[in-house]
Scaffold this motif. Sequence first.
Motif, short mmCIF file in Angstrom:
data_model
loop_
_atom_site.label_atom_id
_atom_site.label_comp_id
_atom_site.label_asym_id
_atom_site.label_seq_id
_atom_site.Cartn_x
_atom_site.Cartn_y
_atom_site.Cartn_z
N ARG A 26 -104.12 -14.37 -19.18
CA ARG A 26 -104.25 -14.39 -20.64
C ARG A 26 -104.68 -13.02 -21.16
O ARG A 26 -104.15 -12.52 -22.16
CB ARG A 26 -105.26 -15.47 -21.04
CG ARG A 26 -105.34 -15.73 -22.50
CD ARG A 26 -106.18 -16.96 -22.85
NE ARG A 26 -107.42 -17.08 -22.08
CZ ARG A 26 -107.63 -18.00 -21.12
NH1 ARG A 26 -106.70 -18.86 -20.79
NH2 ARG A 26 -108.78 -18.04 -20.48
N THR A 27 -105.61 -12.37 -20.47
CA THR A 27 -106.07 -11.03 -20.87
C THR A 27 -104.91 -10.04 -20.79
O THR A 27 -104.73 -9.22 -21.70
CB THR A 27 -107.22 -10.57 -19.95
OG1 THR A 27 -108.29 -11.51 -20.04
CG2 THR A 27 -107.72 -9.19 -20.35
N LEU A 28 -104.13 -10.12 -19.73
CA LEU A 28 -102.99 -9.22 -19.56
C LEU A 28 -101.95 -9.45 -20.65
O LEU A 28 -101.42 -8.50 -21.23
CB LEU A 28 -102.38 -9.40 -18.18
CG LEU A 28 -101.23 -8.48 -17.82
CD1 LEU A 28 -101.67 -7.02 -17.83
CD2 LEU A 28 -100.67 -8.84 -16.45
N ARG A 29 -101.67 -10.71 -20.95
CA ARG A 29 -100.68 -11.03 -21.98
C ARG A 29 -101.10 -10.48 -23.34
O ARG A 29 -100.31 -9.89 -24.07
CB ARG A 29 -100.46 -12.55 -22.07
CG ARG A 29 -99.41 -12.95 -23.08
CD ARG A 29 -99.19 -14.45 -23.15
NE ARG A 29 -100.40 -15.25 -23.20
CZ ARG A 29 -101.13 -15.48 -24.30
NH1 ARG A 29 -100.77 -14.94 -25.44
NH2 ARG A 29 -102.22 -16.23 -24.26
N ARG A 30 -102.37 -10.65 -23.67
CA ARG A 30 -102.87 -10.14 -24.96
C ARG A 30 -102.82 -8.62 -25.00
O ARG A 30 -102.51 -8.02 -26.04
CB ARG A 30 -104.29 -10.64 -25.20
CG ARG A 30 -104.32 -12.12 -25.52
CD ARG A 30 -105.72 -12.62 -25.70
NE ARG A 30 -105.69 -14.06 -25.99
CZ ARG A 30 -106.74 -14.86 -25.89
NH1 ARG A 30 -107.91 -14.38 -25.53
NH2 ARG A 30 -106.63 -16.14 -26.15
N ALA A 31 -103.12 -7.98 -23.88
CA ALA A 31 -103.05 -6.52 -23.81
C ALA A 31 -101.60 -6.05 -24.00
O ALA A 31 -101.34 -5.09 -24.73
CB ALA A 31 -103.60 -6.03 -22.48
N GLU A 32 -100.66 -6.74 -23.37
CA GLU A 32 -99.24 -6.38 -23.51
C GLU A 32 -98.78 -6.56 -24.95
O GLU A 32 -98.02 -5.72 -25.46
CB GLU A 32 -98.39 -7.24 -22.58
CG GLU A 32 -98.59 -6.92 -21.12
CD GLU A 32 -97.98 -7.95 -20.19
OE1 GLU A 32 -97.79 -7.61 -19.01
OE2 GLU A 32 -97.70 -9.09 -20.63
N GLU A 33 -99.25 -7.60 -25.61
CA GLU A 33 -98.89 -7.81 -27.02
C GLU A 33 -99.41 -6.68 -27.89
O GLU A 33 -98.71 -6.18 -28.77
CB GLU A 33 -99.45 -9.15 -27.52
CG GLU A 33 -98.73 -10.35 -26.97
CD GLU A 33 -99.41 -11.67 -27.29
OE1 GLU A 33 -100.47 -11.67 -27.98
OE2 GLU A 33 -98.90 -12.70 -26.84
#
Length: 80
Positions: free
Chosen positions: A65-72
């Motif tokens: 989830r942290t990675l996905r938000r960072a990518e966004e």
Amino acid sequence: MRSIPFEDERTVRLPKKLQQQRLHRVIREELTELQRETVIAYYFQEMTLSEIARQRGVNKSTVSRTLRRAEERLRRFLRY
């Protein structure tokens, strides 16, 4: 028959060095500390989500989830 250019042929691209500088600036200035550490571990140190989760003592889904938000955030700030 007329050739229709691909979208990539019509867009202007920055030189690779400028793209890298911009990416590093956005990672440094626009991501939270946790997001920055996650992006660096996953993409630059090539750690798996499980390894990052084990290292931090959290669930794999939390890291994902942290990675996905960072990518966004990266996509939003790197958009032209």
